[in-house]
Write an enzyme that holds these catalytic residues in place. Structure first.
Site, PDB file in Angstrom:
ATOM      1  N   LYS A   1      -5.384  -8.512  -4.199  1.00 30.46           N
ATOM      2  CA  LYS A   1      -4.821  -7.580  -5.170  1.00 30.46           C
ATOM      3  C   LYS A   1      -3.472  -7.137  -4.623  1.00 30.46           C
ATOM      4  O   LYS A   1      -3.386  -6.313  -3.731  1.00 30.46           O
ATOM      5  CB  LYS A   1      -5.752  -6.379  -5.368  1.00 30.46           C
TER       6      LYS A   1
ATOM      7  N   GLU B   1      -3.699  -1.373   8.116  1.00 29.89           N
ATOM      8  CA  GLU B   1      -2.355  -1.251   8.702  1.00 29.89           C
ATOM      9  C   GLU B   1      -1.641  -0.213   7.867  1.00 29.89           C
ATOM     10  O   GLU B   1      -1.297  -0.437   6.706  1.00 29.89           O
ATOM     11  CB  GLU B   1      -1.644  -2.614   8.674  1.00 29.89           C
TER      12      GLU B   1
ATOM     13  N   CYS C   1       7.223   0.006   7.571  1.00 24.82           N
ATOM     14  CA  CYS C   1       6.308   0.955   8.211  1.00 24.82           C
ATOM     15  C   CYS C   1       6.574   1.099   9.701  1.00 24.82           C
ATOM     16  O   CYS C   1       6.303   2.140  10.286  1.00 24.82           O
ATOM     17  CB  CYS C   1       4.867   0.546   7.962  1.00 24.82           C
TER      18      CYS C   1
ATOM     19  N   GLU D   1       6.308  10.194   7.297  1.00 21.48           N
ATOM     20  CA  GLU D   1       6.900   8.908   6.958  1.00 21.48           C
ATOM     21  C   GLU D   1       7.687   9.035   5.660  1.00 21.48           C
ATOM     22  O   GLU D   1       7.132   9.374   4.615  1.00 21.48           O
ATOM     23  CB  GLU D   1       5.815   7.843   6.819  1.00 21.48           C
TER      24      GLU D   1
END
Length: 462
Positions: free
Chosen positions: A170, A245, A279, A369
């Protein structure tokens, strides 16, 4: 852009179960370039059942044959690299040269590494009077993000099928066209029907259905820590394995003995790469008091050169998120030395390359982040202070250390609570494990460690 109007299930393109679609928007000009089906629970169920049916035969296929299919897949990706790069540029906004070199070049290297590894990996070993077998986990539900659309797909699918697993993918709803091209490449490479299946759709619908499906044995997810927690809780309730992750707030530690100009310039380039949508980006630059103002000047000058060189962020929501963090940095007292919240372009989801000085470790821009081209420069007094600041977030995905002597940098890096550290600008290694400590995730991708995520252990005693 060319788009398929169905799902790739059991080796063929099938009509979607529903009629809803997702608009794919070019973030550089805000124009709709395609529509893809919005997958339903029924689509996910059909894909999982196909993967379940294909699993026994694929799990017992000799590793050399699995390696040959992955090698063929790599060759198809090479043959279609220009088409894929153009597609990534259209749906993500990445400059074409970056798409060619990184968005396509890196996953081709990763696919090649698994073609080699699948043929040579030790799937069994003798331990005294026992034989230990490493067997495929089963059906893998892979949920991938938009920021590196092909790389994240290959980093999950290649090791999973190398291990003998079957997969339902997906992909992110912002970048489904790249995933469709990957499915075409899988088909062209001769991977047997049902081994790989693709369902496009929204995360709360198709993604959740995939994570919850009782026919899925392992969920591999890359994305935000918040969504990772939800997937972990869902999988935990079913005692289902996960590989996660997640987010990062990586530190770029420049020790006083380092080549300051090189460390700063490479550090700025790292943050601006992919418009900051990485990331593992080194979004916190830690500099000693004695070199701080020089580093700020160097960083501001370097960031100014990226104004016309980076693409937009992926969508309007992300643009507003990043601009909101920039405004928050200003209101919290950080010194803006490059960029700012104003959009540099009248059209498209662009964000100015931004650098903050006088950032303190507790500020939001130093803790959370941002996922945009925003760098925070933080001063430190000594190595103990630098280590405290570097380790002082909930994340631990990546980082960098610069020093005059490699041994000095390594000694510092060994004390960082993070899964991967680049020493004096070390190059990307597609065979080295990638993954995080703390809230940056569970498990590893790439190389033999990435392959082992999709294996389970059985021992026979004689």
């Amino acid at each position: 852009m060319k788009a398929r109007d169905g799902m790739y299930i059991d080796g063929a393109w099938r009509p979607a179960a529903g009629t809803d679609t997702i608009a794919v928007v070019n973030p550089a000009d805000e124009q709709v370039i395609a529509h893809v089906p919005a997958g339903t629970i029924e689509d996910v169920d059909a894909a999982v059942r196909a993967a379940r049916t294909a699993f026994p035969a694929w799990a017992t296929t000799p590793p050399e044959e699995r390696a040959a299919r992955i090698g063929a897949l790599r060759d198809v990706l090479v043959a279609r690299k220009d088409e894929i790069a153009e597609t990534v540029t259209a749906e993500l906004g990445s400059p074409l040269k970056f798409s060619q070199a990184v968005h396509v070049g890196a996953p081709i290297a990763v696919a090649g590494s698994y073609a080699d590894l699948a043929a040579s990996y030790a799937f069994e070993e003798k331990v005294g009077n026992s034989t230990v077998y490493l067997e495929p986990v089963g059906v893998v539900g892979a949920i991938t993000p938009w920021n590196y659309p092909l790389h994240q797909i290959v980093a999950k699918v290649a090791p999973a099928i190398a291990a003998g697993c079957t997969v339902v993918l997906k992909p992110a709803e912002d970048t489904p066209l790249t995933a469709q091209l990957f499915a075409e490449a899988v088909h062209e490479a001769g991977v047997p029907a049902g081994v790989f299946n693709l369902v496009t759709g929204l995360g709360p619908v198709a993604g959740q259905a995939l994570a919850e499906h009782e026919g899925v044995d392992l969920v591999s997810f890359t994305g935000s820590t918040a969504v990772g927690r939800q997937i972990g809780a869902t999988a935990g309730a079913a005692v289902k394995r996960v590989a996660l992750e997640l987010g990062g707030k990586s530190a770029n530690v420049i020790l006083p003995s380092a080549d300051l100009a090189k460390a700063v310039n490479v550090g700025v380039a790292n943050v601006m790469s992919n418009s900051g949508q990485t990331c593992s980006a080194w979004t916190r630059m830690l500099v000693h008091d004695s070199q701080y103002e020089e580093a700020v000047t160097l960083a501001a000058d370097a960031a100014a050169k990226y104004g016309e060189r980076i693409g937009p962020v992926v969508n309007a929501k992300q643009q507003e998120r990043v601009r909101g963090y920039i405004e928050k940095g200003v209101s919290d007292g950080a010194r803006l030395v490059a960029g700012g919240p104003e959009s540099p372009q009248p059209q498209g989801y662009f964000v100015s390359p931004t650098v903050f000085a006088d950032v303190t470790p507790e500020m939001a821009i130093a803790q959370e982040e941002i996922f945009g081209p925003v760098l925070s420069i933080i001063r430190y007094e000594d190595e103990a202070d630098a280590l405290r600041i570097a380790n002082g977030t909930v994340y631990g995905l990546a980082g960098a250390v610069w020093a005059g002597e490699e041994s000095e940098a390594v000694a510092f890096a060994r004390r960082l609570d993070t899964g991967q550290v680049d020493i004096n600008g070390g190059r990307f290694n597609p065979r080295a494990p990638f993954g995080g400590y703390k809230q940056s995730g569970v498990g590893r991708e790439l190389g033999s460690h990435g392959l082992s995520e999709y294996l389970q252990t059985k021992s026979l005693q004689f």
